[in-house]
Scaffold this motif. Sequence first.
Motif, PDB file in Angstrom:
ATOM      1  N   UNK A 129       5.669   3.043  -9.753  1.00 44.38           N
ATOM      2  CA  UNK A 129       5.509   2.578  -8.374  1.00 44.38           C
ATOM      3  C   UNK A 129       6.257   1.278  -8.136  1.00 44.38           C
ATOM      4  N   UNK A 130       6.397   0.460  -9.168  1.00 50.38           N
ATOM      5  CA  UNK A 130       7.065  -0.829  -9.000  1.00 50.38           C
ATOM      6  C   UNK A 130       8.540  -0.644  -8.676  1.00 50.38           C
ATOM      7  N   UNK A 145     -11.328   6.999  -3.633  1.00 50.68           N
ATOM      8  CA  UNK A 145     -11.428   6.471  -4.987  1.00 50.68           C
ATOM      9  C   UNK A 145     -11.107   7.541  -6.032  1.00 50.68           C
ATOM     10  N   UNK A 146     -11.446   8.794  -5.744  1.00 54.36           N
ATOM     11  CA  UNK A 146     -11.165   9.883  -6.682  1.00 54.36           C
ATOM     12  C   UNK A 146      -9.658  10.150  -6.811  1.00 54.36           C
ATOM     13  N   UNK A 147      -8.870   9.681  -5.867  1.00 55.17           N
ATOM     14  CA  UNK A 147      -7.422   9.899  -5.936  1.00 55.17           C
ATOM     15  C   UNK A 147      -6.792   9.191  -7.127  1.00 55.17           C
ATOM     16  N   UNK A 148      -7.493   8.215  -7.690  1.00 52.53           N
ATOM     17  CA  UNK A 148      -6.932   7.519  -8.854  1.00 52.53           C
ATOM     18  C   UNK A 148      -6.847   8.448 -10.058  1.00 52.53           C
ATOM     19  N   UNK A 149      -7.689   9.488 -10.093  1.00 56.08           N
ATOM     20  CA  UNK A 149      -7.694  10.396 -11.249  1.00 56.08           C
ATOM     21  C   UNK A 149      -6.382  11.164 -11.392  1.00 56.08           C
ATOM     22  N   UNK A 199      -3.547  10.244 -10.315  1.00 61.32           N
ATOM     23  CA  UNK A 199      -2.539   9.224 -10.637  1.00 61.32           C
ATOM     24  C   UNK A 199      -2.540   8.936 -12.136  1.00 61.32           C
ATOM     25  N   UNK A 200      -3.724   8.723 -12.693  1.00 59.88           N
ATOM     26  CA  UNK A 200      -3.822   8.421 -14.122  1.00 59.88           C
ATOM     27  C   UNK A 200      -3.396   9.612 -14.980  1.00 59.88           C
ATOM     28  N   UNK A 201      -3.802  10.816 -14.579  1.00 59.17           N
ATOM     29  CA  UNK A 201      -3.406  12.014 -15.329  1.00 59.17           C
ATOM     30  C   UNK A 201      -1.897  12.187 -15.293  1.00 59.17           C
ATOM     31  N   UNK A 202      -1.297  11.988 -14.113  1.00 58.52           N
ATOM     32  CA  UNK A 202       0.154  12.115 -13.994  1.00 58.52           C
ATOM     33  C   UNK A 202       0.894  11.097 -14.840  1.00 58.52           C
ATOM     34  N   UNK A 249       8.191  10.269  -8.432  1.00 59.16           N
ATOM     35  CA  UNK A 249       7.948   8.826  -8.380  1.00 59.16           C
ATOM     36  C   UNK A 249       7.519   8.396  -6.975  1.00 59.16           C
ATOM     37  N   UNK A 250       8.210   8.923  -5.954  1.00 56.73           N
ATOM     38  CA  UNK A 250       7.845   8.589  -4.578  1.00 56.73           C
ATOM     39  C   UNK A 250       6.464   9.140  -4.221  1.00 56.73           C
ATOM     40  N   UNK A 251       6.145  10.337  -4.714  1.00 63.67           N
ATOM     41  CA  UNK A 251       4.831  10.917  -4.445  1.00 63.67           C
ATOM     42  C   UNK A 251       3.721  10.060  -5.045  1.00 63.67           C
ATOM     43  N   UNK A 252       3.927   9.628  -6.283  1.00 61.88           N
ATOM     44  CA  UNK A 252       2.942   8.781  -6.948  1.00 61.88           C
ATOM     45  C   UNK A 252       2.793   7.446  -6.218  1.00 61.88           C
TER      46      UNK A 252
END
Length: 286
Positions: free
Chosen positions: A22-23, A121-125, A127-130, A145-148
Amino acid sequence: MFLVALGMLLLLGLVLPHGGVSEDVSTRIWAVDWVRWALLACWALIVLEALPALVAWRRDDARSARKRFLLVLLLPPLRVAVSPHAPARWLWLPGLGWQQRDENLFHRLELGLAIPMLGIAFLILPVLVGEFLFHAEIESSPVLAWTLHTLTSVIWLAFALEFMVMISVAPKKLQYAREHWINLLIIVLPLVAFLRSLALFRALRLAKVSKVFQTVRLRVLLTRAYRIALLLNLLERVLARYPRHYLALLKAREERKQAELDDIRARIEALEAQIARQDDDPPTRG
C-alpha cells in the motif's frame, strides 16, 4: 460541506500509506498533481465557509463558534461533524438531519454503527491473508496492489469517520478517546507513516545510508503496529457481540482499574499522614 469534508477524508485515505505494498501505491497517488490540488481545494472551501464564525460576536456562543473554526482550520476533515455556524449543541448527519448532541444521540449512533463497523473491521482478514499467502503475486501485480490499497483505504476512512462523529457527540470526549485508543491509533499510524515516507526521500537526497536503514526499520514497525491495532479492534468488536465474554473482559478491566485506584488512595493517605506529622511537629529553633 459534509460531502466536501467526506471527499477530503476519502482522498486522505488514498494518499496515506497503510502498510505493505500500500505504501508504494500511496506514493504514486501522492505524486499526482490533481490529488494534491484537490486536497488543497477541499481545505480552502472548508476554511472559507467557516470564516463568518470569526465575526460571530453577536451570537451567544461566539466563543464556542471560534473554537470550532480553529478546529476545522487545523483539522478540516472534522467538518463532517463540527460546524462553526450551527448552535454548539447541534449536529447534522445524513439520514438523520439536525440532531442535538446528547447521551441519547451518542447511544443511538453507537448502536447503529456497531454492525456496519464490525463488517468493516472484518475486512482486515482478507488483507492479512492476501499479504501472507500472496505477497509475491501482489507485489508483481499492479491490479492486486491497487485493490489491496483501496481496501485498506476504505477501512481507514470508516474508522476515521466513526471516530470523528462519535467523539463530537460524546459527552466526555477525553474519556471516549482514552477508551477507544485503539481506534485512534488506527487513524494516526498511517499519518505517521506518511511523514516517515517524506523523511525517507529526504534521507535519500542527503545520501545518509544510516538514516535510510532506520527509516526502513520504522516502516516495518509501523506496519506491524497498524495490523495489530486493526486485529485488536476486530477482537474487541466481536467480543462486544457476545455479552458473556465481553462481561468477563470488562470485569477483568474493572479489577485492574480498582487495583490502580487502591494504590493511588494508599499513596494519598500516606502523603496526607506525612503532611499531618510535619504540621504537628513544633518548629526547631536555630
